[in-house]
Design a protein around this motif. Structure first.
Motif, short mmCIF file in Angstrom:
data_model
loop_
_atom_site.label_atom_id
_atom_site.label_comp_id
_atom_site.label_asym_id
_atom_site.label_seq_id
_atom_site.Cartn_x
_atom_site.Cartn_y
_atom_site.Cartn_z
N VAL A 285 -11.40 -19.45 -37.50
CA VAL A 285 -12.63 -18.71 -37.74
C VAL A 285 -13.21 -18.32 -36.38
O VAL A 285 -13.14 -19.09 -35.42
N GLY A 286 -13.74 -17.11 -36.30
CA GLY A 286 -14.33 -16.65 -35.04
C GLY A 286 -15.54 -15.77 -35.31
O GLY A 286 -15.56 -15.02 -36.28
N ILE A 287 -16.55 -15.88 -34.45
CA ILE A 287 -17.75 -15.07 -34.56
C ILE A 287 -17.85 -14.18 -33.32
O ILE A 287 -17.78 -14.67 -32.19
N PHE A 288 -17.97 -12.88 -33.53
CA PHE A 288 -18.13 -11.95 -32.42
C PHE A 288 -19.59 -11.97 -31.96
O PHE A 288 -20.47 -11.40 -32.60
N ILE A 289 -19.84 -12.62 -30.83
CA ILE A 289 -21.18 -12.65 -30.26
C ILE A 289 -21.57 -11.25 -29.80
O ILE A 289 -22.70 -10.81 -29.96
N THR A 290 -20.62 -10.57 -29.19
CA THR A 290 -20.73 -9.16 -28.84
C THR A 290 -19.42 -8.51 -29.27
O THR A 290 -18.46 -9.21 -29.62
N PRO A 291 -19.31 -7.18 -29.24
CA PRO A 291 -18.03 -6.56 -29.59
C PRO A 291 -16.88 -7.00 -28.69
O PRO A 291 -15.71 -6.85 -29.06
N GLN A 292 -17.18 -7.55 -27.49
CA GLN A 292 -16.14 -7.96 -26.56
C GLN A 292 -15.93 -9.47 -26.49
O GLN A 292 -14.96 -9.91 -25.88
N TRP A 293 -16.81 -10.26 -27.09
CA TRP A 293 -16.77 -11.72 -26.91
C TRP A 293 -16.78 -12.41 -28.26
O TRP A 293 -17.67 -12.21 -29.07
N ILE A 294 -15.74 -13.24 -28.48
CA ILE A 294 -15.62 -14.00 -29.73
C ILE A 294 -15.52 -15.48 -29.40
O ILE A 294 -14.86 -15.88 -28.45
N ILE A 295 -16.20 -16.31 -30.19
CA ILE A 295 -16.06 -17.76 -30.09
C ILE A 295 -15.67 -18.29 -31.46
O ILE A 295 -16.01 -17.69 -32.49
N GLY A 296 -14.94 -19.41 -31.49
CA GLY A 296 -14.52 -19.92 -32.78
C GLY A 296 -13.77 -21.22 -32.70
O GLY A 296 -13.81 -21.93 -31.68
#
Length: 290
Positions: free
Chosen positions: A219-230
């Motif tokens: 699972v990942g959440i795009f904090i910005t269109p260029q940055w994902i954390i998960g």
């Protein structure tokens, strides 16, 4: 600390990239190279060479190639936990956003036990149907990874049945728009059939079993269109009585500088590996896509 791979690994990566470039040139006298798909929709390079997260393949195909384009991706990865260091170099080729082929070399330094283990991985993935962004069921792909140990002496001594094996898997990925606090969320599920011990680095099969089905999820959440954390979770088989095997899990962050360059970092919890307990540490992977 993360450090560049030694010369043999750079040479291995160069050969992988040269192979992919040669194949793409042979196939692509008319089509253009990748660039049409949206940033980040090709994921990053997993430790076995396929497009996905760090630990698990996803249904997406590498690079940003569309159905009329060909894309090439190369990556170098270093993971370090309490008693081991893993170096991976690999490359992949996306043909018309339908077929992905990949090659990777893994080398595991046994810092506490002494010596090293290595394997070559040859992968193929086929997109069955769908699209990660707009199809209601997301994108679905089926893949295979053939793994062959460089030296099978240690795995055989631990009780592994074989020094080569093939994983097959089915993956589904879907991006949910504005799902959490207005942020896009990426979901992936993978079902893998495998007999690989520690991903194949300790051989295949053993006295407690052979092939089995295991599940992997991301699972990942795009904090910005260029940055994902998960986060990722990967079930493991447990085939060797002398080396209990635990599931892998990670917390990751990936940043896409542009369509050509990304950097992934992660915290890893790999459990016991070859009798050494609680292997935890870090992970860095640099990927270039064309």
């Amino acid at each position: 600390m993360f450090s560049p791979p030694s010369s043999p690994f750079r040479h291995s990566l160069s050969r992988c990239l040269a192979f992919c470039l040669a194949v793409s040139l042979a196939l692509a006298s008319a089509p253009s190279f990748a660039g049409s798909r949206i940033l980040g929709t090709g994921g990053v390079s997993a430790i076995e060479g396929a497009a996905g997260g760090g630990l698990s393949p996803w249904a997406v195909l590498a690079s940003t190639a569309s159905e009329r384009e060909i894309g090439v991706t190369a990556a170098t990865t270093r993971a370090w936990v309490d008693d081991y260091r893993l170096t991976v170099t690999g490359a992949s080729l996306n043909i018309y956003d339908r077929i992905e082929v990949s090659v990777a070399r893994q080398t595991l330094d046994l810092e506490t036990l002494g010596g090293e283990l290595g394997q070559d991985i040859y992968g193929a993935k086929v997109r069955l149907f769908g699209d990660v962004l707009y199809h209601p069921w997301g994108i679905w792909s089926v893949g295979a990874q053939h793994k062959r140990l460089v030296d099978g002496a240690i795995p055989t001594a631990l009780g592994a049945d074989e020094t080569s094996g093939t994983d097959v898997y089915l993956s589904a990925s879907k991006l949910l728009f504005s799902a959490v606090a207005g942020r896009n969320v990426l979901l992936n599920a993978t079902l893998r059939n495998t007999d690989a011990n520690q991903g194949g680095l300790i051989g295949f099969g053993g006295d407690q079993g052979s092939r089995s089905w295991v599940a992997e999820g991301s699972v990942g959440i795009f904090i910005t269109p260029q940055w994902i954390i998960g986060a990722e979770y990967r079930q493991k088989p447990d085939n060797l009585s002398v080396a209990e095997e635990h599931d892998w899990q990670s917390l990751y962050s990936a940043y896409f500088f542009n369509k050509h360059l990304s950097l992934t970092g992660a915290w890893l919890d790999l459990g016991d590996i070859a009798g050494l307990p609680s292997q935890r540490g870090g992970y860095l992977s640099l990927q270039a896509a064309f």
